[in-house]
Each structure stands twice: as structure tokens, then as C-alpha cells.
Scaffold this motif. Structure first.
Motif, mmCIF file in Angstrom:
data_model
loop_
_atom_site.group_PDB
_atom_site.id
_atom_site.type_symbol
_atom_site.label_atom_id
_atom_site.label_comp_id
_atom_site.label_asym_id
_atom_site.label_seq_id
_atom_site.Cartn_x
_atom_site.Cartn_y
_atom_site.Cartn_z
ATOM 1 N N LYS A 81 48.404 84.855 28.743
ATOM 2 C CA LYS A 81 46.995 84.656 29.027
ATOM 3 C C LYS A 81 46.208 85.725 28.288
ATOM 4 O O LYS A 81 46.689 86.835 28.094
ATOM 5 C CB LYS A 81 46.738 84.747 30.540
ATOM 6 C CG LYS A 81 45.329 84.405 30.944
ATOM 7 C CD LYS A 81 45.176 84.330 32.450
ATOM 8 C CE LYS A 81 43.727 84.049 32.788
ATOM 9 N NZ LYS A 81 43.495 83.849 34.198
ATOM 10 N N ARG A 82 44.974 85.372 27.885
ATOM 11 C CA ARG A 82 44.114 86.312 27.169
ATOM 12 C C ARG A 82 43.144 86.948 28.140
ATOM 13 O O ARG A 82 42.487 86.271 28.915
ATOM 14 C CB ARG A 82 43.327 85.583 26.077
ATOM 15 C CG ARG A 82 42.411 86.495 25.283
ATOM 16 C CD ARG A 82 41.652 85.688 24.229
ATOM 17 N NE ARG A 82 40.723 86.524 23.517
ATOM 18 C CZ ARG A 82 39.471 86.767 23.905
ATOM 19 N NH1 ARG A 82 39.013 86.226 25.011
ATOM 20 N NH2 ARG A 82 38.684 87.547 23.201
ATOM 21 N N CYS A 83 43.055 88.279 28.098
ATOM 22 C CA CYS A 83 42.133 89.015 28.961
ATOM 23 C C CYS A 83 40.760 89.052 28.297
ATOM 24 O O CYS A 83 40.643 89.484 27.150
ATOM 25 C CB CYS A 83 42.636 90.435 29.188
ATOM 26 S SG CYS A 83 41.532 91.444 30.182
ATOM 27 N N PRO A 84 39.699 88.596 28.979
ATOM 28 C CA PRO A 84 38.370 88.605 28.366
ATOM 29 C C PRO A 84 37.784 90.009 28.209
ATOM 30 O O PRO A 84 36.874 90.212 27.430
ATOM 31 C CB PRO A 84 37.526 87.768 29.327
ATOM 32 C CG PRO A 84 38.230 87.827 30.620
ATOM 33 C CD PRO A 84 39.684 87.999 30.307
ATOM 34 N N ASP A 85 38.338 90.998 28.934
ATOM 35 C CA ASP A 85 37.810 92.360 28.870
ATOM 36 C C ASP A 85 38.359 93.115 27.660
ATOM 37 O O ASP A 85 37.602 93.614 26.832
ATOM 38 C CB ASP A 85 38.146 93.099 30.165
ATOM 39 C CG ASP A 85 37.169 94.197 30.489
ATOM 40 O OD1 ASP A 85 36.045 94.176 29.946
ATOM 41 O OD2 ASP A 85 37.519 95.077 31.296
ATOM 42 N N CYS A 86 39.682 93.202 27.547
ATOM 43 C CA CYS A 86 40.283 93.941 26.419
ATOM 44 C C CYS A 86 40.569 93.033 25.229
ATOM 45 O O CYS A 86 40.805 93.522 24.125
ATOM 46 C CB CYS A 86 41.562 94.646 26.860
ATOM 47 S SG CYS A 86 42.906 93.552 27.372
ATOM 48 N N GLY A 87 40.568 91.702 25.429
ATOM 49 C CA GLY A 87 40.777 90.760 24.346
ATOM 50 C C GLY A 87 42.240 90.586 23.946
ATOM 51 O O GLY A 87 42.527 89.886 22.988
ATOM 52 N N VAL A 98 46.204 89.316 24.319
ATOM 53 C CA VAL A 98 46.992 88.222 24.885
ATOM 54 C C VAL A 98 48.252 88.857 25.461
ATOM 55 O O VAL A 98 49.015 89.505 24.737
ATOM 56 C CB VAL A 98 47.346 87.173 23.809
ATOM 57 C CG1 VAL A 98 48.269 86.113 24.382
ATOM 58 C CG2 VAL A 98 46.080 86.551 23.257
ATOM 59 N N LYS A 99 48.464 88.711 26.766
ATOM 60 C CA LYS A 99 49.585 89.367 27.441
ATOM 61 C C LYS A 99 50.385 88.339 28.218
ATOM 62 O O LYS A 99 49.851 87.318 28.656
ATOM 63 C CB LYS A 99 49.057 90.428 28.415
ATOM 64 C CG LYS A 99 48.301 91.544 27.727
ATOM 65 C CD LYS A 99 47.812 92.554 28.726
ATOM 66 C CE LYS A 99 47.034 93.650 28.020
ATOM 67 N NZ LYS A 99 46.534 94.645 28.965
ATOM 68 N N PRO A 100 51.702 88.619 28.436
ATOM 69 C CA PRO A 100 52.512 87.693 29.245
ATOM 70 C C PRO A 100 52.048 87.724 30.701
ATOM 71 O O PRO A 100 51.388 88.660 31.141
ATOM 72 C CB PRO A 100 53.934 88.245 29.101
ATOM 73 C CG PRO A 100 53.775 89.655 28.675
ATOM 74 C CD PRO A 100 52.483 89.733 27.923
#
Length: 197
Positions: free
Chosen positions: A66-72, A74-76
Motif C-alpha cells: 500500500k502507498r502512504c499518502p504522507d511519506c509517499g 509503497v510499503k508491504p
């Protein structure tokens, strides 16, 4: 290509594309939107920017990530917390960003401090506890009656103030005790005692 062979012409870009390149629209005769998905997205982005708003750019994300909108980044999914109320079952922000957002929210709600104001407070103290002058300043100290922030202390000094219940008289007696001053009443004359100050 025509509508007979399973394609449709986009009225914005003029390309003939397969029918699955168009979103559904029941009010149209053929049941599809007039613009292809790419053109519809571009048109939406242009309208939002004309209003002064920004549109998040879609980033391809592999399955299980999923991609975090804060740090940008993409993490598992292991870097996210569960959230049953969201559509995908995961929190909106990764663990690190969520922890930082919660920390900022806590200091703002509890002490009325922004991260910049907290950093300024620590810089005024040169990064050390203003009581012991040795340990790093990490814990915000405040008056429990007024809520006013007094400074940033180390854990031990902040806990010590709490143990003395913010009572200066008890702290003065403790300081006198540590300095070797008498803490018991002293017999000065028969029946006359001097009380410690």
C-alpha cells in the motif's frame, strides 16, 4: 473499428478503444461514458486544478502493498496497522507516519504546542534538562493548575516534580535534607524546639 466489433470512439481524444476502456453511464444510449477513462481522469484533474485543488496521482502498487499518502512510499502490509472500517482493511497511513501524526496531535491537544514551538523550547534550553543540566530535554513540563508549559525536562526530573506534587515547600525541605541540614526539630532549650525552615 466500430461499435459493432466491440470498440468505441472517445469524443475527447478521438481514439477507437475497446469498450472496457470506458466507464459505465446508464443515461447514455450505449451505456458507456463519452470519454475514455484516461480522458475522464485528465478532465477531472483539470477541473480540480482550475478550482485551486490538487488531485493525487495514482501510483501502481504491487499486491500485498500500500502507498502512504504522507511519506509517499509503497510499503508491504506488515508496515501498516489493521483498520476494519476502511475499504481495504488497512490504516490510511503507514506505522511511522501514523506515529508521527499522533505525536504532533498529542502535543497540540495537550500543551498547545506545534512541533516548531517544541523545537524552539528545546533550543532555548540548549537541548538539556533545565533542572539537572545533564540529561537531554525530552518531556514537556506544565503546571497542572493553569496548564501553562514551564519547560522541557528529562524523564527523571519530570517524574521527581510529579512525586513532589509540584509543591515548592516539600522540594525545599528535600533540598535542605540533601544538603545535610536538620530536618527534625532541634532542642534549643528545655521545652523549646527550633523547627526546620
Amino acid at each position: 473499428m466500430s461499435e459493432m466489433d466491440g470498440s468505441k470512439r472517445c469524443s475527447r481524444c478521438g481514439r477507437s478503444l475497446p469498450r472496457d476502456a470506458f466507464a459505465g453511464n446508464r443515461s447514455m444510449k450505449d451505456g458507456l461514458q463519452a470519454y475514455c477513462r484516461e480522458c475522464a481522469a485528465e478532465y477531472y484533474r483539470q477541473r480540480q486544478e482550475a478550482k485551486g485543488m490538487s488531485v493525487r496521482i495514482r501510483v501502481p502498487v504491487p499486491r500485498g502493498h500500500k502507498r502512504c499518502p504522507d511519506c509517499g512510499e509503497v510499503k508491504p502490509h506488515s508496515g501498516w496497522e489493521r483498520n476494519k472500517s476502511s475499504s481495504d482493511g488497512w490504516a490510511s497511513y503507514c506505522r511511522e507516519c501514523r506515529a508521527e501524526r499522533n505525536r504532533i496531535s498529542y502535543f497540540k491537544r495537550k500543551y498547545g504546542l506545534t512541533p516548531h514551538e517544541l523545537d524552539d523550547l528545546k533550543a532555548q534550553q540548549m537541548g538539556v534538562c533545565c533542572i539537572c543540566l545533564t540529561a537531554p530535554a525530552e518531556h514537556v513540563d506544565h503546571c497542572h493548575e493553569t496548564g501553562r508549559v514551564r519547560g522541557v525536562l528529562c524523564f527523571s526530573c519530570n517524574a521527581g516534580l510529579g512525586q513532589f506534587k509540584d509543591r515548592p515547600d516539600a522540594m525545599r525541605r528535600a533540598a535542605a535534607y540533601l544538603e545535610g541540614n536538620s530536618w527534625k526539630p532541634i532542642l534549643v532549650a528545655p521545652g523549646v524546639y527550633q523547627l526546620p525552615s
